[in-house]
Write an enzyme that holds these catalytic residues in place. Structure first.
Site, short mmCIF file in Angstrom:
data_model
loop_
_atom_site.label_atom_id
_atom_site.label_comp_id
_atom_site.label_asym_id
_atom_site.label_seq_id
_atom_site.Cartn_x
_atom_site.Cartn_y
_atom_site.Cartn_z
CG ASN A 197 -5.23 -1.34 -12.28
OD1 ASN A 197 -4.90 -1.47 -11.09
ND2 ASN A 197 -4.68 -2.08 -13.24
CG ASN A 247 1.56 3.31 -5.76
OD1 ASN A 247 1.85 4.33 -6.39
ND2 ASN A 247 2.23 2.17 -5.91
CG HIS A 269 -0.09 -3.19 -15.50
ND1 HIS A 269 -0.46 -4.33 -14.82
CD2 HIS A 269 0.91 -3.56 -16.32
CE1 HIS A 269 0.28 -5.35 -15.23
NE2 HIS A 269 1.11 -4.91 -16.15
N GLY A 284 0.79 -1.23 0.00
CA GLY A 284 0.00 0.00 0.00
C GLY A 284 0.82 1.28 0.00
C1 GAR Z 1 2.53 -1.25 -7.67
O1 GAR Z 1 3.76 -1.24 -8.34
C2 GAR Z 1 1.39 -1.38 -8.66
O2 GAR Z 1 1.65 -0.76 -9.90
C3 GAR Z 1 1.32 -2.87 -8.82
O3 GAR Z 1 1.51 -3.38 -7.53
C4 GAR Z 1 2.39 -2.51 -6.83
C5 GAR Z 1 1.80 -2.23 -5.46
O4 GAR Z 1 2.71 -1.57 -4.63
N1 GAR Z 1 0.05 -3.28 -9.39
C6 GAR Z 1 -0.07 -4.37 -10.14
O5 GAR Z 1 0.86 -5.11 -10.40
C7 GAR Z 1 -1.48 -4.61 -10.68
N2 GAR Z 1 -1.48 -5.58 -11.74
P1 GAR Z 1 2.19 -0.83 -3.32
O6 GAR Z 1 1.29 -1.83 -2.57
O7 GAR Z 1 3.41 -0.53 -2.53
O8 GAR Z 1 1.43 0.40 -3.72
#
Ligand code: GAR
Length: 189
Positions: A102, A14, A104, A12
């Site tokens: 979303n 982001n 990616h 989390g």
């Molecule tokens: C992020 O890099 C996001 O882009 C990716 O998961 C990570 C979560 O990091 N999302 C995907 O791969 C979706 N297919 P976080 O939990 O530290 O924000």
């Protein structure tokens, strides 16, 4: 005030970055964090940030009715998927048409689809010998990583880069652009 819910499955970082970006806004607030996994570190971040959180496990998420009720109860206007790994059910898309975004961690349409998340994406980028990677911010529809692309940003990938190196560059792009792009989209709804 526009009210955002952030859905996350893991760390989390982001979600926290987005919440901090809007912390002093008078137009938009992060009102809710939804996690599908009770162990997700994002729940600890929510607590520290003073943001309400909900745990919605996969079967309840897929059924969607109760979650939609909870979102409506809190007058949520917009949904952000930030590291959220479940496919969004059609009922939820119908309840928030054009209002679910979303991120990616690659340049879609490359390296997307079911099972492509987090480090697996960066491993695929390195294995393919790609010279660049980046982020894709897109509206979602009923297929993984297939909705309309709203924004992309790129970073170089060098032959010596490990998946971890690529992940770090991609995270920098995410932190820099994702909150700003959400702000831009939310202003149009
Ligand atoms: C992020 O890099 C996001 O882009 C990716 O998961 C990570 C979560 O990091 N999302 C995907 O791969 C979706 N297919 P976080 O939990 O530290 O924000």
């Amino acid at each position: 005030m526009k009210r955002i819910a952030i859905f996350a499955s893991g760390s989390g970082s982001n979600a926290e970055n987005i919440a901090k970006y809007f912390a002093n806004s008078t137009e938009t607030e992060v009102s809710l964090i939804v996690a599908n996994n009770p162990e997700a570190y994002v729940l600890k971040r929510a607590e520290k940030l003073g943001i309400e959180s909900l745990i919605v496990r996969k079967p309840e998420f897929m059924a969607a009715d109760n979650l939609i009720k909870e979102l409506h109860k809190r007058k949520i206007d917009f949904i952000v998927l930030a590291g959220f790994l479940l496919l969004v059910p059609q009922k939820l898309i119908d309840a928030y048409p054009g209002r679910i975004v979303n991120i990616h961690p690659a340049l879609l349409p490359k390296h997307g689809g079911k099972g492509m998340y987090g480090d697996r994406v960066h491993e695929a980028v390195v294995a393919a010998g790609d010279k660049e990677s980046g982020i894709t911010i897109h509206l979602i529809d009923a297929n993984y990583d297939k909705g309309v692309t709203y924004f992309q940003a790129k970073c170089p990938v060098y032959p010596t880069d490990t998946p971890h190196d690529v992940a770090q560059k991609v995270h920098i792009l995410e932190y820099e652009h994702f909150p700003r792009v959400i702000d831009e989209i939310v202003k149009t709804i």
